[in-house]
Write a protein that holds these residues in place. Structure first.
Motif, PDB file in Angstrom:
ATOM      1  N   MET A  32       0.848  -1.181   0.000  1.00  0.00           N
ATOM      2  CA  MET A  32       0.000   0.000   0.000  1.00  0.00           C
ATOM      3  C   MET A  32       0.890   1.240   0.000  1.00  0.00           C
ATOM      4  O   MET A  32       1.753   1.386   0.862  1.00  0.00           O
ATOM      5  N   LEU A  33       0.677   2.119  -0.962  1.00  0.00           N
ATOM      6  CA  LEU A  33       1.373   3.394  -1.027  1.00  0.00           C
ATOM      7  C   LEU A  33       0.422   4.442  -0.451  1.00  0.00           C
ATOM      8  O   LEU A  33      -0.618   4.742  -1.030  1.00  0.00           O
ATOM      9  N   PHE A  34       0.773   4.977   0.700  1.00  0.00           N
ATOM     10  CA  PHE A  34      -0.118   5.834   1.482  1.00  0.00           C
ATOM     11  C   PHE A  34       0.319   7.288   1.395  1.00  0.00           C
ATOM     12  O   PHE A  34       1.370   7.667   1.893  1.00  0.00           O
ATOM     13  N   ASP A  35      -0.497   8.092   0.746  1.00  0.00           N
ATOM     14  CA  ASP A  35      -0.239   9.523   0.583  1.00  0.00           C
ATOM     15  C   ASP A  35      -0.890  10.255   1.749  1.00  0.00           C
ATOM     16  O   ASP A  35      -2.110  10.225   1.911  1.00  0.00           O
ATOM     17  N   ILE A  36      -0.084  10.914   2.574  1.00  0.00           N
ATOM     18  CA  ILE A  36      -0.628  11.604   3.744  1.00  0.00           C
ATOM     19  C   ILE A  36      -1.012  13.051   3.451  1.00  0.00           C
ATOM     20  O   ILE A  36      -1.393  13.784   4.340  1.00  0.00           O
ATOM     21  N   GLY A  37      -0.902  13.459   2.190  1.00  0.00           N
ATOM     22  CA  GLY A  37      -1.350  14.792   1.807  1.00  0.00           C
ATOM     23  C   GLY A  37      -0.307  15.882   1.905  1.00  0.00           C
ATOM     24  O   GLY A  37      -0.628  17.055   1.739  1.00  0.00           O
ATOM     25  N   LYS A  38       0.939  15.531   2.159  1.00  0.00           N
ATOM     26  CA  LYS A  38       2.008  16.540   2.181  1.00  0.00           C
ATOM     27  C   LYS A  38       2.341  16.935   0.749  1.00  0.00           C
ATOM     28  O   LYS A  38       2.236  16.123  -0.166  1.00  0.00           O
ATOM     29  N   PRO A  39       2.768  18.188   0.546  1.00  0.00           N
ATOM     30  CA  PRO A  39       3.154  18.609  -0.806  1.00  0.00           C
ATOM     31  C   PRO A  39       4.234  17.697  -1.397  1.00  0.00           C
ATOM     32  O   PRO A  39       5.174  17.336  -0.715  1.00  0.00           O
ATOM     33  N   ARG A  40       4.045  17.313  -2.633  1.00  0.00           N
ATOM     34  CA  ARG A  40       4.961  16.521  -3.439  1.00  0.00           C
ATOM     35  C   ARG A  40       5.037  15.044  -3.040  1.00  0.00           C
ATOM     36  O   ARG A  40       5.752  14.276  -3.666  1.00  0.00           O
ATOM     37  N   SER A  41       4.305  14.629  -2.025  1.00  0.00           N
ATOM     38  CA  SER A  41       4.342  13.200  -1.670  1.00  0.00           C
ATOM     39  C   SER A  41       3.743  12.360  -2.793  1.00  0.00           C
ATOM     40  O   SER A  41       4.153  11.218  -2.994  1.00  0.00           O
ATOM     41  N   ASP A  42       2.799  12.933  -3.549  1.00  0.00           N
ATOM     42  CA  ASP A  42       2.219  12.205  -4.677  1.00  0.00           C
ATOM     43  C   ASP A  42       3.265  11.922  -5.752  1.00  0.00           C
ATOM     44  O   ASP A  42       3.265  10.861  -6.369  1.00  0.00           O
ATOM     45  N   GLU A  43       4.191  12.858  -5.958  1.00  0.00           N
ATOM     46  CA  GLU A  43       5.274  12.651  -6.934  1.00  0.00           C
ATOM     47  C   GLU A  43       6.177  11.499  -6.505  1.00  0.00           C
ATOM     48  O   GLU A  43       6.567  10.662  -7.321  1.00  0.00           O
ATOM     49  N   THR A  66      -6.061  15.229   4.411  1.00  0.00           N
ATOM     50  CA  THR A  66      -5.179  16.322   4.815  1.00  0.00           C
ATOM     51  C   THR A  66      -4.053  15.791   5.684  1.00  0.00           C
ATOM     52  O   THR A  66      -4.248  14.815   6.406  1.00  0.00           O
ATOM     53  N   ASN A  67      -2.919  16.454   5.633  1.00  0.00           N
ATOM     54  CA  ASN A  67      -1.811  16.023   6.493  1.00  0.00           C
ATOM     55  C   ASN A  67      -1.973  16.538   7.918  1.00  0.00           C
ATOM     56  O   ASN A  67      -1.230  16.155   8.806  1.00  0.00           O
ATOM     57  N   ALA A  68      -2.964  17.385   8.140  1.00  0.00           N
ATOM     58  CA  ALA A  68      -3.139  18.018   9.450  1.00  0.00           C
ATOM     59  C   ALA A  68      -3.885  17.144  10.458  1.00  0.00           C
ATOM     60  O   ALA A  68      -3.909  17.458  11.641  1.00  0.00           O
TER      61      ALA A  68
END
Length: 92
Positions: A32-43, A66-68
């Motif tokens: 599982m690739l988990f994106d926590i919503g921080k800028p550029r983590s999707d890249e 959101t990362n918050a």
């Protein structure tokens, strides 16, 4: 490949749990690739997805809004049910 694993829990009231040993090999595992919503983590996750799939590994994706804030329970449940391993992206 060699990986170092960390527990990035963001719980407000952490529970004491028995640590699950990481797998010795990722072959046949759902990652599982988990994106926590921080800028550029999707890249970062897009690149990692390409590397893992080129090596014959299976990837899944989850994202929190959101990362918050801590991930919603349904996202946590999805990851726990579907994945053998979770890689969380931290980036800025």
């Amino acid at each position: 490949m060699s990986f170092k694993m960390y527990d990035p829990s963001g719980e407000t009231k952490p529970e004491q749990r028995t640590r699950i040993s990481p797998p010795s090999d990722l072959e046949g595992k759902k990652i599982m690739l988990f994106d926590i919503g921080k800028p550029r983590s999707d890249e970062f996750l897009k690149y990692l997805d390409e590397v893992l799939t080129q090596n014959g590994l299976t990837t899944l994706h989850a994202r929190k809004p959101t990362n918050a804030k801590t991930a919603p329970q349904e996202v946590i449940n999805y990851m726990a049910k579907e994945a053998d391993v979770v890689i969380e992206a931290l980036a800025d």
